[in-house]
Write an enzyme that holds these catalytic residues in place. Sequence first.
Site, PDB file in Angstrom:
ATOM      1  CG  HIS A 316      -2.072   0.923   1.108  1.00 58.44           C
ATOM      2  ND1 HIS A 316      -1.989   2.264   1.368  1.00 58.44           N
ATOM      3  CD2 HIS A 316      -3.350   0.682   0.706  1.00 58.44           C
ATOM      4  CE1 HIS A 316      -3.171   2.817   1.140  1.00 58.44           C
ATOM      5  NE2 HIS A 316      -4.014   1.885   0.734  1.00 58.44           N
ATOM      6  CG  ASP A 374      -8.467  -4.254  -2.643  1.00 62.14           C
ATOM      7  OD1 ASP A 374      -9.668  -4.058  -2.448  1.00 62.14           O
ATOM      8  OD2 ASP A 374      -7.694  -3.387  -3.092  1.00 62.14           O
TER       9      ASP A 374
HETATM   10  N1  ACO Z   1       4.233  -7.510  -4.747  1.00 58.07           N
HETATM   11  C1  ACO Z   1       5.587  -7.482  -4.925  1.00 58.07           C
HETATM   12  N2  ACO Z   1       6.343  -6.372  -4.787  1.00 58.07           N
HETATM   13  C2  ACO Z   1       5.701  -5.248  -4.475  1.00 58.07           C
HETATM   14  C3  ACO Z   1       4.305  -5.196  -4.282  1.00 58.07           C
HETATM   15  C4  ACO Z   1       3.570  -6.393  -4.420  1.00 58.07           C
HETATM   16  N3  ACO Z   1       2.256  -6.410  -4.254  1.00 58.07           N
HETATM   17  N4  ACO Z   1       3.943  -3.926  -3.973  1.00 58.07           N
HETATM   18  C5  ACO Z   1       5.058  -3.193  -3.981  1.00 58.07           C
HETATM   19  N5  ACO Z   1       6.128  -4.000  -4.282  1.00 58.07           N
HETATM   20  C6  ACO Z   1       7.533  -3.570  -4.342  1.00 58.07           C
HETATM   21  C7  ACO Z   1       7.814  -2.797  -5.627  1.00 58.07           C
HETATM   22  O1  ACO Z   1       8.261  -3.632  -6.653  1.00 58.07           O
HETATM   23  C8  ACO Z   1       8.868  -1.810  -5.164  1.00 58.07           C
HETATM   24  O2  ACO Z   1      10.101  -2.496  -5.156  1.00 58.07           O
HETATM   25  P1  ACO Z   1      11.486  -1.674  -5.457  1.00 58.07           P
HETATM   26  O3  ACO Z   1      11.619  -0.697  -4.339  1.00 58.07           O
HETATM   27  O4  ACO Z   1      12.533  -2.749  -5.442  1.00 58.07           O
HETATM   28  O5  ACO Z   1      11.300  -1.027  -6.779  1.00 58.07           O
HETATM   29  C9  ACO Z   1       8.493  -1.503  -3.708  1.00 58.07           C
HETATM   30  O6  ACO Z   1       7.752  -2.663  -3.264  1.00 58.07           O
HETATM   31  C10 ACO Z   1       7.631  -0.265  -3.557  1.00 58.07           C
HETATM   32  O7  ACO Z   1       6.533  -0.389  -4.448  1.00 58.07           O
HETATM   33  P2  ACO Z   1       5.890   0.835  -5.220  1.00 58.07           P
HETATM   34  O8  ACO Z   1       5.123   0.323  -6.405  1.00 58.07           O
HETATM   35  O9  ACO Z   1       6.927   1.882  -5.469  1.00 58.07           O
HETATM   36  O10 ACO Z   1       4.894   1.377  -4.118  1.00 58.07           O
HETATM   37  P3  ACO Z   1       3.635   2.241  -4.380  1.00 58.07           P
HETATM   38  O11 ACO Z   1       3.337   2.901  -3.097  1.00 58.07           O
HETATM   39  O12 ACO Z   1       3.807   3.091  -5.575  1.00 58.07           O
HETATM   40  O13 ACO Z   1       2.496   1.174  -4.743  1.00 58.07           O
HETATM   41  C11 ACO Z   1       0.678  -0.313  -4.653  1.00 58.07           C
HETATM   42  C12 ACO Z   1       1.501   0.754  -3.914  1.00 58.07           C
HETATM   43  C13 ACO Z   1       0.268   0.211  -6.042  1.00 58.07           C
HETATM   44  C14 ACO Z   1      -0.597  -0.598  -3.879  1.00 58.07           C
HETATM   45  C15 ACO Z   1       1.538  -1.578  -4.802  1.00 58.07           C
HETATM   46  O14 ACO Z   1       1.897  -2.056  -3.523  1.00 58.07           O
HETATM   47  C16 ACO Z   1       0.837  -2.672  -5.602  1.00 58.07           C
HETATM   48  O15 ACO Z   1       0.887  -2.649  -6.842  1.00 58.07           O
HETATM   49  N6  ACO Z   1       0.154  -3.655  -4.906  1.00 58.07           N
HETATM   50  C17 ACO Z   1      -0.620  -4.659  -5.568  1.00 58.07           C
HETATM   51  C18 ACO Z   1      -1.938  -4.093  -6.034  1.00 58.07           C
HETATM   52  C19 ACO Z   1      -2.901  -3.864  -4.878  1.00 58.07           C
HETATM   53  O16 ACO Z   1      -3.074  -4.701  -4.013  1.00 58.07           O
HETATM   54  N7  ACO Z   1      -3.562  -2.699  -4.913  1.00 58.07           N
HETATM   55  C20 ACO Z   1      -4.572  -2.326  -3.911  1.00 58.07           C
HETATM   56  C21 ACO Z   1      -4.114  -1.160  -3.114  1.00 58.07           C
HETATM   57  S1  ACO Z   1      -5.239  -0.852  -1.795  1.00 58.07           S
HETATM   58  C22 ACO Z   1      -6.500  -0.017  -2.495  1.00 58.07           C
HETATM   59  O17 ACO Z   1      -6.425   0.602  -3.520  1.00 58.07           O
HETATM   60  C23 ACO Z   1      -7.773  -0.098  -1.809  1.00 58.07           C
END
Ligand code: ACO
Length: 452
Positions: A316, A374
């Site tokens: 998140h 979720d």
């Molecule tokens: N699985 C694996 N790796 C992940 C995940 C994941 N679900 N989420 C983040 N990471 C990693 C990224 O690859 C990144 O790695 P790096 O630093 O080596 O590049 C690091 O963790 C940070 O991730 P970001 O994408 O920069 O974080 P951001 O805050 O932009 O994204 C998000 C948050 C979009 C929710 C992300 O965690 C994700 O895509 N999760 C899966 C989708 C999801 O569950 N979305 C629902 C969100 S809750 C809602 O909307 C109600």
Amino acid sequence: MADYEEYKKDSKPLTLFNDETGQSFQIPVLKGNDGPDVLDIRDLYKETGMFTYDPGFTSTASCKSSITFIDGHKGILRHRGYNIKDLAANSDFIEVCYLLLHGELPSSTDKEKFEKVITDHTMLHEQLVYLYRGFRRDAHPMAIMVGVVGALSAFYHDSTDFSDLNQRMIASHRLIAKIATIGAMAYKYSIGQPFVYPKNNLSYAENFLHMTFSVPTEEYKVNPLIANAIDKFFILHADHEQNASTSTVRLAGSSGANPFACIAAGIASLWGPAHGGANEAVIQMLEEISDIKNIPEYISKAKDKNDSFRLMGFGHRVYKNYDPRAEVMKKIAHDVLKELNKLEDPLLKIAIELEKIALQDQYFIDKKLYPNVDFYSGIILKAIGFPTSMFTVLFAIGRTVGWISQWKEMIEDPINKIGRPRQLYTGSQSREYQQLETREKKSIFKWLWKSK
Ligand code: ACO
């Protein structure tokens, strides 16, 4: 700036110093009632000629708000000061709607009046039925939601003048009331069943279940435990501060667009898999994993930088701890599956095991990736009988009150300005115009055709 004076109390400004020019700029520091201090950079461009660069707004507060507070490191979510876990345990969705919209929990008389106002608005203009008929039967219900909610502005002209408080309130009530009817009708349309009219003697969640699952040929009795689970689902999704869809609603509204159009924009933003579409994506992922023995392979894929796969329902932008909504959702999942004799559901088992393995894995620990709201919600909705395409629709129904409360707060903020971010320009600098016959023959289209 005068109305921000109170937030500057007891804070020293931060001084920004430019080594090259010797110029310095004092940035006022604003102190909210909770959470980190905020640098007030509104005069930065005027004073220094520079913008800030913050893709994804990871460090930027776009507004001031008194609706929702999140401490992502401690896993805290509060609406108007009340902890989400207390609200989920003690309130119903109607009370939470009142709280978000008006700032206080209602007295019993006010709750009764508010519930009546909402119930009185649940029917849709009959002509909207023709709009549904314009969609293909296989249309995604979120596509229908975007269209129908946007179209409300063409039907309810008496509540689109946002400068009038009365019209703002009527639009808010209409949206909260009608969104459940619109969502249920989107479902009915997709399966070819007749639309079911709302019933005023049912609660908000019961009514939604009735409009979704009842058919004219049979008596439909709402299961109270399932209705309670849906009510909690709506509470847990009611608001979440300045997320992508809420910011979309605010940005759309900042231009003076009508509230129905703004909420339609919010629904469009929510649809994406990185936001509200994640509950749908979680089920697809769990089905793809299909067996507990395959979990390590998917964990490795999620950790592999060269693989675009992510663990859906994990991570998140704000929570760097367990999402408090996920905790409540996990308990509801257990209760619903028990009630429906589905505790042996293979997807639930895969989800529990996946969560366990991921929470012990160094990659997820280091990046502070925990289950979000979720992760378990899709399992609940699937068990109740919703198709995956309806999951985000339920999210939108719960979130509508948050969007409209945030929109209303923005309209009522004296510092309401049209949203207009700036950019770091990386394109060509000024160049001479070239006449068609003198341009290079090389075509980028060749590449585009090949890539098809
Ligand atoms: N699985 C694996 N790796 C992940 C995940 C994941 N679900 N989420 C983040 N990471 C990693 C990224 O690859 C990144 O790695 P790096 O630093 O080596 O590049 C690091 O963790 C940070 O991730 P970001 O994408 O920069 O974080 P951001 O805050 O932009 O994204 C998000 C948050 C979009 C929710 C992300 O965690 C994700 O895509 N999760 C899966 C989708 C999801 O569950 N979305 C629902 C969100 S809750 C809602 O909307 C109600």
